[in-house]
Structures are given as structure tokens and as C-alpha cells.
Scaffold this motif. Structure first.
Motif, PDB file in Angstrom:
ATOM      1  N   THR A  66      -5.713   1.291   1.007  1.00  0.00           N
ATOM      2  CA  THR A  66      -5.396   2.707   1.185  1.00  0.00           C
ATOM      3  C   THR A  66      -4.058   3.050   0.554  1.00  0.00           C
ATOM      4  O   THR A  66      -3.923   4.079  -0.127  1.00  0.00           O
ATOM      5  CB  THR A  66      -5.403   3.087   2.677  1.00  0.00           C
ATOM      6  N   MET A  67      -3.060   2.190   0.751  1.00  0.00           N
ATOM      7  CA  MET A  67      -1.768   2.435   0.104  1.00  0.00           C
ATOM      8  C   MET A  67      -1.914   2.425  -1.416  1.00  0.00           C
ATOM      9  O   MET A  67      -1.337   3.268  -2.104  1.00  0.00           O
ATOM     10  CB  MET A  67      -0.725   1.405   0.545  1.00  0.00           C
ATOM     11  N   ALA A  68      -2.686   1.488  -1.939  1.00  0.00           N
ATOM     12  CA  ALA A  68      -2.898   1.415  -3.387  1.00  0.00           C
ATOM     13  C   ALA A  68      -3.570   2.692  -3.884  1.00  0.00           C
ATOM     14  O   ALA A  68      -3.197   3.232  -4.935  1.00  0.00           O
ATOM     15  CB  ALA A  68      -3.743   0.190  -3.739  1.00  0.00           C
ATOM     16  N   TRP A  69      -4.539   3.192  -3.147  1.00  0.00           N
ATOM     17  CA  TRP A  69      -5.224   4.420  -3.532  1.00  0.00           C
ATOM     18  C   TRP A  69      -4.260   5.607  -3.489  1.00  0.00           C
ATOM     19  O   TRP A  69      -4.228   6.417  -4.419  1.00  0.00           O
ATOM     20  CB  TRP A  69      -6.423   4.655  -2.611  1.00  0.00           C
ATOM     21  N   VAL A  70      -3.479   5.713  -2.411  1.00  0.00           N
ATOM     22  CA  VAL A  70      -2.497   6.795  -2.296  1.00  0.00           C
ATOM     23  C   VAL A  70      -1.500   6.722  -3.449  1.00  0.00           C
ATOM     24  O   VAL A  70      -1.136   7.744  -4.022  1.00  0.00           O
ATOM     25  CB  VAL A  70      -1.770   6.749  -0.928  1.00  0.00           C
ATOM     26  N   PHE A  71      -1.097   5.514  -3.808  1.00  0.00           N
ATOM     27  CA  PHE A  71      -0.133   5.339  -4.899  1.00  0.00           C
ATOM     28  C   PHE A  71      -0.694   5.830  -6.230  1.00  0.00           C
ATOM     29  O   PHE A  71       0.066   6.227  -7.106  1.00  0.00           O
ATOM     30  CB  PHE A  71       0.291   3.876  -5.009  1.00  0.00           C
ATOM     31  N   THR A  72      -2.023   5.814  -6.408  1.00  0.00           N
ATOM     32  CA  THR A  72      -2.600   6.343  -7.649  1.00  0.00           C
ATOM     33  C   THR A  72      -2.602   7.861  -7.652  1.00  0.00           C
ATOM     34  O   THR A  72      -2.619   8.479  -8.716  1.00  0.00           O
ATOM     35  CB  THR A  72      -4.051   5.860  -7.870  1.00  0.00           C
ATOM     36  N   LYS A  73      -2.575   8.466  -6.500  1.00  0.00           N
ATOM     37  CA  LYS A  73      -2.625   9.929  -6.397  1.00  0.00           C
ATOM     38  C   LYS A  73      -1.242  10.558  -6.458  1.00  0.00           C
ATOM     39  O   LYS A  73      -1.093  11.678  -6.903  1.00  0.00           O
ATOM     40  CB  LYS A  73      -3.316  10.368  -5.094  1.00  0.00           C
ATOM     41  N   VAL A  74      -0.220   9.829  -6.008  1.00  0.00           N
ATOM     42  CA  VAL A  74       1.123  10.411  -5.922  1.00  0.00           C
ATOM     43  C   VAL A  74       1.706  10.722  -7.293  1.00  0.00           C
ATOM     44  O   VAL A  74       2.212  11.835  -7.450  1.00  0.00           O
ATOM     45  CB  VAL A  74       2.037   9.522  -5.047  1.00  0.00           C
ATOM     46  N   SER A  78       6.820   2.818  -9.973  1.00  0.00           N
ATOM     47  CA  SER A  78       7.885   1.820 -10.030  1.00  0.00           C
ATOM     48  C   SER A  78       7.947   1.065  -8.716  1.00  0.00           C
ATOM     49  O   SER A  78       7.489   1.553  -7.686  1.00  0.00           O
ATOM     50  CB  SER A  78       9.241   2.478 -10.294  1.00  0.00           C
ATOM     51  N   PHE A  79       8.524  -0.124  -8.784  1.00  0.00           N
ATOM     52  CA  PHE A  79       8.668  -0.907  -7.562  1.00  0.00           C
ATOM     53  C   PHE A  79       9.638  -0.247  -6.593  1.00  0.00           C
ATOM     54  O   PHE A  79       9.493  -0.360  -5.380  1.00  0.00           O
ATOM     55  CB  PHE A  79       9.051  -2.357  -7.858  1.00  0.00           C
ATOM     56  N   VAL A  80      10.633   0.478  -7.106  1.00  0.00           N
ATOM     57  CA  VAL A  80      11.603   1.150  -6.232  1.00  0.00           C
ATOM     58  C   VAL A  80      10.923   2.244  -5.420  1.00  0.00           C
ATOM     59  O   VAL A  80      11.102   2.327  -4.202  1.00  0.00           O
ATOM     60  CB  VAL A  80      12.792   1.729  -7.043  1.00  0.00           C
ATOM     61  N   LEU A  81      10.125   3.059  -6.083  1.00  0.00           N
ATOM     62  CA  LEU A  81       9.405   4.113  -5.366  1.00  0.00           C
ATOM     63  C   LEU A  81       8.388   3.503  -4.406  1.00  0.00           C
ATOM     64  O   LEU A  81       8.212   3.980  -3.280  1.00  0.00           O
ATOM     65  CB  LEU A  81       8.727   5.067  -6.346  1.00  0.00           C
ATOM     66  N   GLY A  82       7.727   2.426  -4.822  1.00  0.00           N
ATOM     67  CA  GLY A  82       6.798   1.717  -3.936  1.00  0.00           C
ATOM     68  C   GLY A  82       7.511   1.176  -2.710  1.00  0.00           C
ATOM     69  O   GLY A  82       7.010   1.276  -1.585  1.00  0.00           O
ATOM     70  N   PHE A  83       8.684   0.594  -2.917  1.00  0.00           N
ATOM     71  CA  PHE A  83       9.503   0.090  -1.817  1.00  0.00           C
ATOM     72  C   PHE A  83       9.829   1.210  -0.838  1.00  0.00           C
ATOM     73  O   PHE A  83       9.658   1.073   0.377  1.00  0.00           O
ATOM     74  CB  PHE A  83      10.794  -0.523  -2.383  1.00  0.00           C
ATOM     75  N   LEU A  84      10.298   2.346  -1.366  1.00  0.00           N
ATOM     76  CA  LEU A  84      10.716   3.458  -0.504  1.00  0.00           C
ATOM     77  C   LEU A  84       9.545   4.064   0.263  1.00  0.00           C
ATOM     78  O   LEU A  84       9.666   4.356   1.457  1.00  0.00           O
ATOM     79  CB  LEU A  84      11.432   4.528  -1.329  1.00  0.00           C
ATOM     80  N   ILE A  85       8.414   4.238  -0.406  1.00  0.00           N
ATOM     81  CA  ILE A  85       7.249   4.797   0.280  1.00  0.00           C
ATOM     82  C   ILE A  85       6.693   3.802   1.294  1.00  0.00           C
ATOM     83  O   ILE A  85       6.311   4.182   2.405  1.00  0.00           O
ATOM     84  CB  ILE A  85       6.177   5.251  -0.727  1.00  0.00           C
ATOM     85  N   GLY A  86       6.668   2.519   0.963  1.00  0.00           N
ATOM     86  CA  GLY A  86       6.239   1.500   1.918  1.00  0.00           C
ATOM     87  C   GLY A  86       7.134   1.481   3.147  1.00  0.00           C
ATOM     88  O   GLY A  86       6.661   1.408   4.285  1.00  0.00           O
ATOM     89  N   GLY A 131       3.728  -0.833  -6.109  1.00  0.00           N
ATOM     90  CA  GLY A 131       4.496   0.005  -7.024  1.00  0.00           C
ATOM     91  C   GLY A 131       4.822  -0.699  -8.325  1.00  0.00           C
ATOM     92  O   GLY A 131       4.864  -0.082  -9.392  1.00  0.00           O
ATOM     93  N   ALA A 132       5.051  -1.997  -8.235  1.00  0.00           N
ATOM     94  CA  ALA A 132       5.411  -2.771  -9.427  1.00  0.00           C
ATOM     95  C   ALA A 132       4.193  -3.209 -10.235  1.00  0.00           C
ATOM     96  O   ALA A 132       4.233  -3.248 -11.462  1.00  0.00           O
ATOM     97  CB  ALA A 132       6.215  -4.001  -9.007  1.00  0.00           C
ATOM     98  N   TRP A 133       3.099  -3.534  -9.546  1.00  0.00           N
ATOM     99  CA  TRP A 133       1.933  -4.136 -10.193  1.00  0.00           C
ATOM    100  C   TRP A 133       0.816  -3.089 -10.299  1.00  0.00           C
ATOM    101  O   TRP A 133      -0.142  -3.100  -9.557  1.00  0.00           O
ATOM    102  CB  TRP A 133       1.486  -5.329  -9.380  1.00  0.00           C
ATOM    103  N   ARG A 134       0.978  -2.197 -11.238  1.00  0.00           N
ATOM    104  CA  ARG A 134       0.036  -1.101 -11.412  1.00  0.00           C
ATOM    105  C   ARG A 134      -1.067  -1.478 -12.397  1.00  0.00           C
ATOM    106  O   ARG A 134      -0.894  -2.363 -13.219  1.00  0.00           O
ATOM    107  CB  ARG A 134       0.767   0.155 -11.893  1.00  0.00           C
ATOM    108  N   LYS A 135      -2.183  -0.758 -12.300  1.00  0.00           N
ATOM    109  CA  LYS A 135      -3.308  -0.965 -13.207  1.00  0.00           C
ATOM    110  C   LYS A 135      -3.704   0.390 -13.783  1.00  0.00           C
ATOM    111  O   LYS A 135      -3.718   1.389 -13.061  1.00  0.00           O
ATOM    112  CB  LYS A 135      -4.487  -1.572 -12.448  1.00  0.00           C
ATOM    113  N   TYR A 136      -4.032   0.406 -15.056  1.00  0.00           N
ATOM    114  CA  TYR A 136      -4.420   1.656 -15.713  1.00  0.00           C
ATOM    115  C   TYR A 136      -5.802   1.495 -16.327  1.00  0.00           C
ATOM    116  O   TYR A 136      -6.176   0.428 -16.790  1.00  0.00           O
ATOM    117  CB  TYR A 136      -3.427   2.030 -16.805  1.00  0.00           C
TER     118      TYR A 136
END
Length: 137
Positions: A66-74, A78-86, A131-136
């Protein structure tokens, strides 16, 4: 423009980490946690059901995906933004809820901090990895 998608390998890593961190956390705080819950060593040793472990794996899988899915929508890029949102998700959605629930159950704040604190750490690390390990696509 590239479209970000859920990285299932990153989710899998987060699920594994989501099992390891609580194991280490509760081994560090085991005596205090047992005391605050009023458990004895014998009670803990007699609890041999695999159900809580399976529930933990399933729950952590849903959280990480769910976090990974939300991260694709936001999108989190970056790992920093991932860290802060986590950190935000773990603190607001788990720690604060645990504290309030435990207050109504008249449980000690220290127990809430132990039980909710591990979730904050897991959510923060999960957010950082996702946040750091994204897939496109």
C-alpha cells in the motif's frame, strides 16, 4: 514522461525487514514489555502458535504494498521524501493510535511507546527503501 509503478522486489525486501526489526526490537525490550503486560516467561514460552507470525507477514505485506502504491500516486521520488512520509505514516497512523487506544485500556505509556515505536521504525525504513528503490514502466 515515465510512469512510476510498484516495485515488487522493494516490497518483498520491506516485508522481510518488517519481520527482522520487530524481532530485534522486542528482544531488546523483552523484559520491560513482559513486565508492562504482566506476562511471565512461562506464558511467553507456552505461546507456540504460528498465527501471530503469519498475521505479521500478511499485515506487513499489505502495509508495504500500500505504501508503494501511494508512493506512485504522490509521487515519491527520493529516499529523503520516502523517509519523511514513512516517518509521518508510522507516527500518525500507528504510534498516536496505539497511544490513544492504550490510554482507554489504561495501559502504561511506556508499553505504547514500545509497541508503537517499532512500527514507526518499520514504516520509516519501508518508506526510505520504497522512496529510493523506484520502478518505472
Amino acid at each position: 514522461m515515465r510512469k512510476q509503478s510498484v516495485n515488487l522486489w522493494a516490497v518483498l525486501v520491506c516485508v522481510v525487514i518488517g519481520q527482522v526489526i520487530p524481532a530485534v526490537w522486542y528482544s531488546i525490550f523483552s523484559e520491560q514489555w513482559m513486565s508492562l503486560n504482566g506476562f511471565t516467561v512461562e506464558q511467553i514460552k507456552s505461546a507456540t502458535s504460528p498465527v501471530p507470525y503469519l498475521a505479521s507477514i500478511v499485515s506487513t505485506s499489505f502495509v508495504a504494498y500500500t505504501m508503494a502504491w501511494v508512493f506512485t500516486k504522490v509521487p515519491v521520488k527520493s529516499f529523503v521524501l520516502g523517509f519523511l512520509i514513512g516517518l509521518l505514516f508510522g507516527t500518525v497512523f500507528v504510534l498516536f493510535e496505539t497511544i490513544v487506544k492504550d490510554m482507554f485500556s489504561m495501559r502504561p505509556l511506556a508499553l505504547s511507546l514500545i509497541d508503537g515505536g517499532v512500527s514507526v521504525i518499520v514504516y520509516t525504513i519501508t518508506g526510505t527503501i520504497l522512496g529510493a528503490w523506484r520502478k518505472y514502466e
